[in-house]
Design a protein around this motif. Sequence first.
Motif, mmCIF file in Angstrom:
data_model
loop_
_atom_site.group_PDB
_atom_site.id
_atom_site.type_symbol
_atom_site.label_atom_id
_atom_site.label_comp_id
_atom_site.label_asym_id
_atom_site.label_seq_id
_atom_site.Cartn_x
_atom_site.Cartn_y
_atom_site.Cartn_z
ATOM 1 N N ILE A 152 0.844 -1.196 0.000
ATOM 2 C CA ILE A 152 0.000 0.000 0.000
ATOM 3 C C ILE A 152 0.885 1.253 0.000
ATOM 4 C CG2 ILE A 152 -1.713 1.313 1.295
ATOM 5 C CD1 ILE A 152 -2.924 -1.142 0.061
ATOM 6 N N ALA A 153 1.931 1.242 0.840
ATOM 7 C CA ALA A 153 2.850 2.388 0.889
ATOM 8 C C ALA A 153 3.521 2.602 -0.474
ATOM 9 C CB ALA A 153 3.897 2.169 1.976
ATOM 10 N N ALA A 154 3.928 1.494 -1.123
ATOM 11 C CA ALA A 154 4.563 1.604 -2.441
ATOM 12 C C ALA A 154 3.580 2.157 -3.467
ATOM 13 C CB ALA A 154 5.081 0.237 -2.883
ATOM 14 N N THR A 155 2.332 1.714 -3.397
ATOM 15 C CA THR A 155 1.306 2.200 -4.325
ATOM 16 C C THR A 155 1.096 3.697 -4.160
ATOM 17 O OG1 THR A 155 0.165 0.069 -4.372
ATOM 18 C CG2 THR A 155 -1.133 1.999 -4.962
ATOM 19 N N GLN A 156 1.016 4.147 -2.912
ATOM 20 C CA GLN A 156 0.825 5.577 -2.654
ATOM 21 C C GLN A 156 2.004 6.385 -3.189
ATOM 22 O OE1 GLN A 156 0.186 5.576 1.584
ATOM 23 N NE2 GLN A 156 -1.958 4.959 1.420
ATOM 24 N N LEU A 157 3.215 5.876 -3.015
ATOM 25 C CA LEU A 157 4.406 6.569 -3.503
ATOM 26 C C LEU A 157 4.419 6.625 -5.030
ATOM 27 C CD1 LEU A 157 7.113 7.890 -2.683
ATOM 28 C CD2 LEU A 157 8.159 5.626 -2.899
ATOM 29 N N LEU A 158 4.092 5.515 -5.667
ATOM 30 C CA LEU A 158 4.080 5.469 -7.129
ATOM 31 C C LEU A 158 3.056 6.453 -7.688
ATOM 32 C CD1 LEU A 158 4.295 1.595 -7.627
ATOM 33 C CD2 LEU A 158 6.048 3.249 -8.289
ATOM 34 N N ARG A 159 1.884 6.510 -7.069
ATOM 35 C CA ARG A 159 0.855 7.430 -7.566
ATOM 36 C C ARG A 159 1.243 8.883 -7.322
ATOM 37 N NH1 ARG A 159 -4.114 3.526 -5.623
ATOM 38 N NH2 ARG A 159 -4.178 2.311 -7.561
ATOM 39 N N ALA A 160 1.889 9.135 -6.176
ATOM 40 C CA ALA A 160 2.307 10.507 -5.870
ATOM 41 C C ALA A 160 3.309 11.013 -6.900
ATOM 42 C CB ALA A 160 2.903 10.570 -4.470
ATOM 43 N N HIS A 161 4.101 10.128 -7.485
ATOM 44 C CA HIS A 161 5.109 10.519 -8.475
ATOM 45 C C HIS A 161 4.634 10.303 -9.912
ATOM 46 C CE1 HIS A 161 8.550 11.427 -5.824
ATOM 47 N NE2 HIS A 161 7.965 10.572 -4.996
ATOM 48 N N GLY A 162 3.347 10.022 -10.077
ATOM 49 C CA GLY A 162 2.793 9.872 -11.413
ATOM 50 C C GLY A 162 3.226 8.623 -12.136
ATOM 51 N N LEU A 163 3.689 7.617 -11.397
ATOM 52 C CA LEU A 163 4.176 6.378 -12.018
ATOM 53 C C LEU A 163 3.118 5.283 -12.059
ATOM 54 C CD1 LEU A 163 7.707 6.275 -10.333
ATOM 55 C CD2 LEU A 163 7.116 7.049 -12.646
ATOM 56 N N LEU A 164 1.947 5.559 -11.454
ATOM 57 C CA LEU A 164 0.874 4.564 -11.438
ATOM 58 C C LEU A 164 -0.448 5.302 -11.525
ATOM 59 C CD1 LEU A 164 0.320 1.469 -11.088
ATOM 60 C CD2 LEU A 164 -0.032 1.942 -8.653
ATOM 61 N N ASP A 165 -1.248 4.926 -12.495
ATOM 62 C CA ASP A 165 -2.557 5.555 -12.664
ATOM 63 C C ASP A 165 -3.452 5.275 -11.460
ATOM 64 O OD1 ASP A 165 -5.561 5.299 -13.832
ATOM 65 O OD2 ASP A 165 -4.418 6.794 -14.956
ATOM 66 N N ASP A 166 -4.310 6.251 -11.136
ATOM 67 C CA ASP A 166 -5.173 6.100 -9.963
ATOM 68 C C ASP A 166 -6.098 4.897 -10.072
ATOM 69 O OD1 ASP A 166 -4.084 8.265 -8.736
ATOM 70 O OD2 ASP A 166 -5.691 9.666 -9.269
ATOM 71 N N THR A 167 -6.418 4.466 -11.268
ATOM 72 C CA THR A 167 -7.334 3.333 -11.450
ATOM 73 C C THR A 167 -6.605 1.994 -11.571
ATOM 74 O OG1 THR A 167 -7.340 3.638 -13.855
ATOM 75 C CG2 THR A 167 -9.037 4.804 -12.581
ATOM 76 N N ALA A 168 -5.278 2.041 -11.692
ATOM 77 C CA ALA A 168 -4.503 0.804 -11.853
ATOM 78 C C ALA A 168 -4.243 0.171 -10.489
ATOM 79 C CB ALA A 168 -3.180 1.082 -12.549
ATOM 80 N N PRO A 169 -4.309 -1.150 -10.408
ATOM 81 C CA PRO A 169 -4.019 -1.805 -9.126
ATOM 82 C C PRO A 169 -2.555 -1.638 -8.747
ATOM 83 C CG PRO A 169 -4.226 -3.446 -10.871
ATOM 84 C CD PRO A 169 -4.626 -2.125 -11.472
ATOM 85 N N GLY A 170 -2.288 -1.500 -7.453
ATOM 86 C CA GLY A 170 -0.921 -1.373 -6.978
ATOM 87 C C GLY A 170 -0.256 -2.725 -6.820
ATOM 88 N N PRO A 171 1.043 -2.739 -6.621
ATOM 89 C CA PRO A 171 1.765 -4.011 -6.447
ATOM 90 C C PRO A 171 1.392 -4.682 -5.133
ATOM 91 C CG PRO A 171 3.214 -2.157 -5.962
ATOM 92 C CD PRO A 171 1.947 -1.576 -6.499
ATOM 93 N N ARG A 172 1.204 -5.993 -5.181
ATOM 94 C CA ARG A 172 0.888 -6.760 -3.979
ATOM 95 C C ARG A 172 2.060 -7.614 -3.531
ATOM 96 N NH1 ARG A 172 -5.263 -8.937 -3.601
ATOM 97 N NH2 ARG A 172 -6.378 -7.051 -4.194
ATOM 98 N N SER A 173 3.079 -7.713 -4.329
ATOM 99 C CA SER A 173 4.238 -8.546 -3.990
ATOM 100 C C SER A 173 5.492 -7.880 -4.549
ATOM 101 C CB SER A 173 4.084 -9.951 -4.587
ATOM 102 O OG SER A 173 4.187 -9.891 -6.005
ATOM 103 N N PRO A 174 6.663 -8.259 -4.045
ATOM 104 C CA PRO A 174 7.911 -7.711 -4.599
ATOM 105 C C PRO A 174 8.045 -7.970 -6.088
ATOM 106 C CG PRO A 174 8.333 -8.761 -2.481
ATOM 107 C CD PRO A 174 6.910 -9.084 -2.847
ATOM 108 N N ASP A 175 7.585 -9.134 -6.551
ATOM 109 C CA ASP A 175 7.680 -9.440 -7.983
ATOM 110 C C ASP A 175 6.846 -8.451 -8.805
ATOM 111 O OD1 ASP A 175 9.366 -11.542 -7.513
ATOM 112 O OD2 ASP A 175 7.809 -13.083 -7.640
ATOM 113 N N GLU A 176 5.658 -8.106 -8.306
ATOM 114 C CA GLU A 176 4.811 -7.164 -9.029
ATOM 115 C C GLU A 176 5.439 -5.768 -9.037
ATOM 116 O OE1 GLU A 176 0.802 -7.232 -7.585
ATOM 117 O OE2 GLU A 176 0.499 -9.340 -8.102
ATOM 118 N N LEU A 177 6.061 -5.383 -7.923
ATOM 119 C CA LEU A 177 6.744 -4.089 -7.874
ATOM 120 C C LEU A 177 7.923 -4.071 -8.846
ATOM 121 C CD1 LEU A 177 7.060 -1.292 -6.632
ATOM 122 C CD2 LEU A 177 8.440 -2.344 -4.816
ATOM 123 N N ALA A 178 8.676 -5.167 -8.883
ATOM 124 C CA ALA A 178 9.804 -5.254 -9.808
ATOM 125 C C ALA A 178 9.337 -5.162 -11.253
ATOM 126 C CB ALA A 178 10.574 -6.555 -9.573
ATOM 127 N N ALA A 179 8.198 -5.780 -11.564
ATOM 128 C CA ALA A 179 7.665 -5.722 -12.928
ATOM 129 C C ALA A 179 7.268 -4.295 -13.289
ATOM 130 C CB ALA A 179 6.464 -6.657 -13.057
#
Length: 287
Positions: free
Chosen positions: A246-273
Amino acid sequence: MSEPVLVALRGASFAYEDGPTVLSGLDFDVREGRALALLGRNGSGKTTLMRLLSGGLRPHAGELTVEGLPVAYGRKGLTRLRTTVQLVVQDPDDQLFAASVAQDVSFGPLNLGLPDAEVRARVDEALAALDITALADRPTHLLSYGQRKRTAIAGAVAMRPRVLILDEPTAGLDPDGQERLLATLDGLRASGTTVVMATHDVDLALRWADDAALLTPSGALTGPVATMLARTDLLQQAGLRLPWGIAATQLLRAHGLLDDTAPGPRSPDELAALATAHTTPPVPADG
């Protein structure tokens, strides 16, 4: 959530003898096909709730229902409940008592009075589902901790429950053992078993569950896992921390790297992808 309610508590209250009230006026639903993570601080009533859902305890007030019908606590009613709901406790040594793995797994089906051929089929099916067929004749006292965990779960699976409730199933397992167990649970879910998991691990809950139920002083609050585990007010009440995903998702969205409607990473593998997708240089066009 439109999935039908399989098992529910309505207005349930419970207190242990000479102790304070643990749960009061609780409404709680287990919905078919949803992976549900049950979270809360120590003493919040998670174990009591699981035992109420599985019939090990009877509410002092309120009622337990299966598909809308109240559970009767006589032999017939409890047998019906236990062919629908099975609880696997945290310590497998509290659940294993037969001489061998196959004997232990066969105990529940034998108690149902099933024909020998049906019992054997259920045991074989459960051992295969938990990937412990090779251990069928192994004495239970010679099993590793992870093997004992799997055997305890196999004993519940042999009852072919529609709802499988697990108390801290990954506790005490090494990372490889955790991954193997989660893969097993995914297989059970794919075959139609609804799984409820009590855990203190918010990162595991975010990765694994569809929904999260947070036990707080004001009751049990349930919703989609990513929504519930982003509620810092509820997490504080439940004695939990914010999941890193959740913290990573908030950070990614704050920096415009993840759309507000896109699901955030749930695992390290998803974050790496996600990181790879944002750092891979575009392929130049021909010409």
